[in-house]
Design a protein around this motif. Structure first.
Motif, short mmCIF file in Angstrom:
data_model
loop_
_atom_site.label_atom_id
_atom_site.label_comp_id
_atom_site.label_asym_id
_atom_site.label_seq_id
_atom_site.Cartn_x
_atom_site.Cartn_y
_atom_site.Cartn_z
N ARG A 142 59.02 29.53 104.69
CA ARG A 142 59.73 29.11 105.89
C ARG A 142 59.10 27.86 106.50
O ARG A 142 59.79 26.91 106.87
CB ARG A 142 59.66 30.26 106.88
CG ARG A 142 60.38 30.05 108.15
CD ARG A 142 60.03 31.18 109.10
NE ARG A 142 60.84 31.13 110.27
CZ ARG A 142 62.03 31.70 110.40
NH1 ARG A 142 62.53 32.42 109.41
NH2 ARG A 142 62.72 31.58 111.50
N GLU A 157 69.37 25.47 104.25
CA GLU A 157 69.33 26.93 104.10
C GLU A 157 70.23 27.61 105.12
O GLU A 157 70.91 28.59 104.81
CB GLU A 157 67.89 27.40 104.29
CG GLU A 157 67.67 28.89 104.15
CD GLU A 157 66.25 29.29 104.50
OE1 GLU A 157 65.45 28.41 104.94
OE2 GLU A 157 65.93 30.48 104.36
N TYR A 158 70.22 27.11 106.34
CA TYR A 158 70.93 27.79 107.41
C TYR A 158 72.26 27.15 107.79
O TYR A 158 72.93 27.62 108.71
CB TYR A 158 70.04 27.88 108.66
CG TYR A 158 68.87 28.82 108.46
CD1 TYR A 158 67.57 28.35 108.42
CD2 TYR A 158 69.08 30.18 108.28
CE1 TYR A 158 66.50 29.20 108.22
CE2 TYR A 158 68.02 31.05 108.08
CZ TYR A 158 66.74 30.55 108.05
OH TYR A 158 65.69 31.41 107.85
N ARG A 174 66.43 18.51 106.44
CA ARG A 174 65.38 19.44 106.11
C ARG A 174 65.93 20.56 105.23
O ARG A 174 67.07 20.99 105.38
CB ARG A 174 64.78 20.04 107.37
CG ARG A 174 64.13 19.00 108.22
CD ARG A 174 63.14 19.56 109.20
NE ARG A 174 62.72 18.49 110.10
CZ ARG A 174 61.82 17.58 109.80
NH1 ARG A 174 61.20 17.63 108.65
NH2 ARG A 174 61.51 16.64 110.65
N ARG A 230 59.70 24.85 104.36
CA ARG A 230 61.11 24.44 104.44
C ARG A 230 61.41 23.72 105.74
O ARG A 230 62.35 22.91 105.81
CB ARG A 230 62.03 25.66 104.29
CG ARG A 230 61.96 26.31 102.93
CD ARG A 230 63.10 27.27 102.70
NE ARG A 230 63.01 28.51 103.46
CZ ARG A 230 62.33 29.57 103.09
NH1 ARG A 230 61.65 29.56 101.97
NH2 ARG A 230 62.34 30.65 103.84
N ASN A 231 60.66 23.99 106.79
CA ASN A 231 60.89 23.31 108.06
C ASN A 231 60.40 21.87 108.05
O ASN A 231 60.73 21.10 108.95
CB ASN A 231 60.20 24.09 109.20
CG ASN A 231 61.03 25.27 109.67
OD1 ASN A 231 62.25 25.29 109.50
ND2 ASN A 231 60.38 26.25 110.27
N GLY A 247 66.87 28.03 100.29
CA GLY A 247 66.12 29.13 100.89
C GLY A 247 65.03 29.69 100.01
O GLY A 247 64.19 30.46 100.47
#
Lengths: 295, 289
Positions: free
Chosen positions: A102, A80-81, A75, A105-106, A97
């Motif tokens: 958000r 991003e994380y 994902r 992106r999930n 990001g």
């Protein structure tokens, strides 16, 4: 949306078989954040959607200082994380990001971002500057396609109707290197790039001159692209204001932007000049500042 | 083409048949009657449909329901517990972060996801974290303040109890629980609750219930013999139907006195509702409506 059947194959092999059986009428469905939107808008129509979900290993991200390997179903929020990606390739994690919101992106996936093949694809410029390679699976087995050769036009890739992207891998440039990604859009979030740019500089060990430069442009041509001619101008040179101006001009010349609802072509050209300049200066500064090393 | 799926919705397993083209948003609203989650744009841009899927904030308008089979779904209706508002809901109400209320459920779900990932966000991080939720009313200022206040309370660093001022107006709590209809601030209407007792007695609440009041224990004016579920009086469309203290539907249309009250005229009377005596998820419509 017009009616369709959702197939939920338990394995990639079953998915490939379904795609082969329903050739042309079937489309792989990963996150759906582009495909379902296009279907709702009536821009595309498929009678069969092959759900890509829940396959072991397909969403994994493996990163080290020397490179990374990512599954197609990783994902965008995972990129991003991801701690390793943020540490060793922050201009790729940062690019992830910037995509959508958000919530989008999930759901959205790396493979989906590439296969949707928008000229403004968020992850493309950074990946292009890393000489990323796409692994593809199909009825004939597995093959590899350099990302630079993957896109054929807006919304188009070399992927056959019965193939799937398996993942993407890349090797880090030789240290010391640094990369940046800029996305220019009217809104600070939830927007598509008017121009997006990635720049990577690899310096000699003394940090006196550029050994290798890599510049990728997005949203200013039918596909994201590397600007080899401009890159070559930097080899063996120190970054000076004059050189930056010439390299930026070469990038502007290579860009073929269109005028659309987002921006006129002239604006996009002007922004290519500005962002390439900023990227070169930022990489040069970051690497030569005390402690500056890999990006 | 339909598929039977099971979703774990706000802690309750729900099994239902859905078409392949149905989105999770469609199913939540139309099949499960959970109308707190809103349809804003249908394209994943506005965030009004934000729910938590396996703990991740996602736009439910872009999730095909069949692909959510076996997964966990949390909606705004599941935020309050035991009649008590979640700190975010409370903060939204107290800070006046609710105006028309349309963005509110999605905004709260996104804020919850944000705070779960980052319990001490800066203002910039809050704004970035909520960038996928559009609000046309508030200008976002009070929403940001509400998230900050909730973060403090949830981290235990709140500056003591504030007076319970409801700056969101009489309908604020309803909008923050997904119960109230998003509307101009002065929503009217008497809330009548039709109560099905464990013995299947049926009655009507003796007085208007404020949103958030636990329904268990409400006095019932008239009862019918065990085994009969017959309306004693005309029940207007929209009246909440409650079973074992858990709201399970609303009257689909007016139910005339003397008619049976059952699944034909109540939206989503469902045996799959997991009943937890003593626990009431807020409302009359904090639960499944």
């Amino acid at each position: 949306m017009t009616d369709f059947t959702v197939w939920e194959p338990a394995t990639p092999e079953q998915a490939l078989a379904l795609l082969g059986a329903w050739k042309g009428q079937a489309r792989p469905l990963a996150g759906g954040t582009d495909l379902l939107v296009q279907m709702k808008q009536g821009k595309v129509r498929y009678s069969h959607l092959v759900s890509l979900q829940g396959w072991a290993g397909w969403d994994e991200i493996t990163v080290g200082p020397d490179g990374f390997r990512m599954g197609a179903l990783a994902r965008i929020s995972d990129l991003e994380y991801h701690a390793g990606l943020k540490e060793h390739f922050p201009f790729l994690a940062g690019a992830a990001g910037e995509l959508g919101s958000r919530q989008v992106r999930n759901l959205a996936t790396l493979g989906g971002n590439l296969c949707n093949a928008a000229p403004s694809a968020e992850t493309a410029p950074s990946l292009l500057t890393l000489d990323a390679v796409v692994t593809v699976v199909g009825p004939a087995g597995e093959r590899e396609v350099p990302l630079e050769a993957f896109f054929t036009g807006p919304g188009g890739t070399v992927l056959g109707a019965d193939e799937l992207v398996r993942g993407v891998y890349a090797r880090a440039p030789r240290a010391p290197w640094y990369g940046v990604y800029y996305k220019l859009s009217p809104r600070r979030a939830m927007d598509i790039a008017v121009v997006n740019v990635a720049v990577v500089l690899v310096l000699d060990t003394g940090k006196e001159k550029v050994e290798e430069a890599r510049i990728a442009l997005g949203a200013v041509a039918p596909t994201p692209l590397r600007v080899r001619g401009a890159e070559d101008m930097l080899a063996g040179k120190a970054v000076t204001a004059d050189l930056v101006e010439r390299v930026a001009s070469a990038c502007v010349a290579a860009a073929r932007p269109i005028t659309d609802v987002r921006a006129p072509a002239e604006y996009r050209r002007a922004m290519v000049r500005e962002l390439v300049g900023r990227g070169l200066r930022e990489c040069w500064r970051a690497l030569r500042e005390e402690g500056g090393d890999g990006a | 083409m339909k598929k039977t799926i099971t979703l774990l919705v706000n802690g309750s397993p729900r099994t239902l048949a859905v078409t392949h083209t149905a989105t999770l948003l469609d199913v939540l609203r139309d099949d499960l009657g959970l109308t707190g989650t809103k349809y804003g744009c249908g394209h994943g841009d506005c965030g009004a449909c934000t729910i938590l899927l396996d703990g991740r904030a996602v736009p439910s308008c872009l999730v095909l329901a069949v692909r959510a089979d076996g997964h966990t779904v949390e909606t705004i209706e599941g935020m309050a517990r035991g009649g008590k508002l979640h700190p975010l809901q409370k903060a939204f109400v107290e800070e006046g972060a609710v105006q028309c209320g349309y963005c509110t459920p999605g905004m709260i779900m996104s804020a919850r996801a944000l705070l779960e990932q980052n319990p001490h966000p800066s203002e910039e991080e809050i704004r970035r974290g909520l960038a996928g939720n559009l609000c046309r009313c508030t200008g976002y200022e009070k929403i940001v303040r509400a998230v900050q206040a909730a973060a403090e309370e949830m981290a235990g660093t709140g500056v003591g109890s504030k007076p319970a001022v409801d700056r969101a107006g009489s309908t604020g709590a309803a909008k923050a629980t997904g119960a109230g209809e998003a509307t101009a601030p002065e929503a009217a209407g008497t809330e009548h609750v039709l109560v099905l007792h464990p013995e299947d007695n049926v009655g009507v609440a003796t007085s208007r219930l404020a949103v958030g009041t636990a329904v268990k224990g409400v006095s019932v004016r008239e009862e019918v013999p065990v085994g009969h579920k017959v309306a004693l009086r005309d029940i207007p469309a929209g009246t909440y139907v409650v079973k074992y203290g858990v709201p399970i539907g609303r009257a689909r249309a007016n139910i005339a006195a003397g008619s049976w009250v059952h699944d034909h005229n109540v939206l989503d009377i469902s045996e799959e509702v997991m009943v937890r005596p003593g626990e009431f998820s807020g409302a009359p419509a904090g639960g499944e409506v």
